[in-house]
Design a protein around this motif. Sequence first.
Motif, PDB file in Angstrom:
ATOM      1  N   GLU A   1     -52.989  38.916  28.550  1.00  0.00           N
ATOM      2  CA  GLU A   1     -52.059  39.606  27.521  1.00  0.00           C
ATOM      3  C   GLU A   1     -52.137  40.766  26.646  1.00  0.00           C
ATOM      4  OE1 GLU A   1     -48.984  38.277  27.258  1.00  0.00           O
ATOM      5  OE2 GLU A   1     -48.843  36.572  28.149  1.00  0.00           O
TER       6      GLU A   1
ATOM      7  N   SER B   1     -52.292  33.928  27.861  1.00  0.00           N
ATOM      8  CA  SER B   1     -51.342  32.855  27.771  1.00  0.00           C
ATOM      9  C   SER B   1     -51.150  32.070  28.931  1.00  0.00           C
ATOM     10  CB  SER B   1     -50.094  33.385  27.587  1.00  0.00           C
ATOM     11  OG  SER B   1     -49.601  34.029  28.758  1.00  0.00           O
TER      12      SER B   1
ATOM     13  N   LYS C   1     -52.855  31.912  17.390  1.00  0.00           N
ATOM     14  CA  LYS C   1     -51.980  31.868  18.342  1.00  0.00           C
ATOM     15  C   LYS C   1     -50.570  32.409  17.809  1.00  0.00           C
ATOM     16  CE  LYS C   1     -53.387  27.650  20.525  1.00  0.00           C
ATOM     17  NZ  LYS C   1     -53.801  28.200  21.955  1.00  0.00           N
TER      18      LYS C   1
ATOM     19  N   VAL D   1     -49.058  33.308  22.665  1.00  0.00           N
ATOM     20  CA  VAL D   1     -50.216  34.028  23.211  1.00  0.00           C
ATOM     21  C   VAL D   1     -51.317  33.188  22.354  1.00  0.00           C
ATOM     22  CG1 VAL D   1     -51.317  36.244  23.065  1.00  0.00           C
ATOM     23  CG2 VAL D   1     -49.077  35.974  24.115  1.00  0.00           C
TER      24      VAL D   1
END
Length: 184
Positions: A147, A141, A117, A102
């Motif tokens: 997300e 993502s 990340k 993500v």
Amino acid sequence: MLPICVVNNYGQFNHLIHRALRDLDIEVALIPNTTSKGEVAAGYRGIILGGGPAIERAGKCAEYLDLGLPVLGICLGLHIVAKKFGGDVHPGKSGGYGSVEVSISEHDDILAGYPEKIPVWASHADEVCRVPEGFTLLASSDICDVEAIACPQKKIYGLQWHPEVSHTLDGKRVYENFDMICRE
């Protein structure tokens, strides 16, 4: 201080959310999604809407979003939040089952302290395809454009992934951040 409630939407990880908060010494109760709105309003300082198999089985969860309490939706909980406030949820292009990287674009209060990340654990077929008006996109993502979202003014947040499983990097941080939000 009142506990935080985890609303059981029949998902495989709801008990893990409850356990994660207990392990952090955060007072917590696991409640059925049929609990009355009044009982939730009177008995808890924050609400975590757990995951589950289908939005049709989400009981009274949408009603809890009107209580003015901080809310964190996890997986199906995110979908409940999105739909309640005018967003859209549809089957994903590929679904997310397993490890996903993500990218966090906004490090608001629910995602404070995370790097840009993170590896997370996903378990979903549906996803939010349109963020509700008034909400900010926090993370995305390669398999899921939405997300994480937030509406800090209402203290309502949603994550597509499962911070309560060991495969998610430092998942406990989300719950610590939510606890702080519920204390404000």
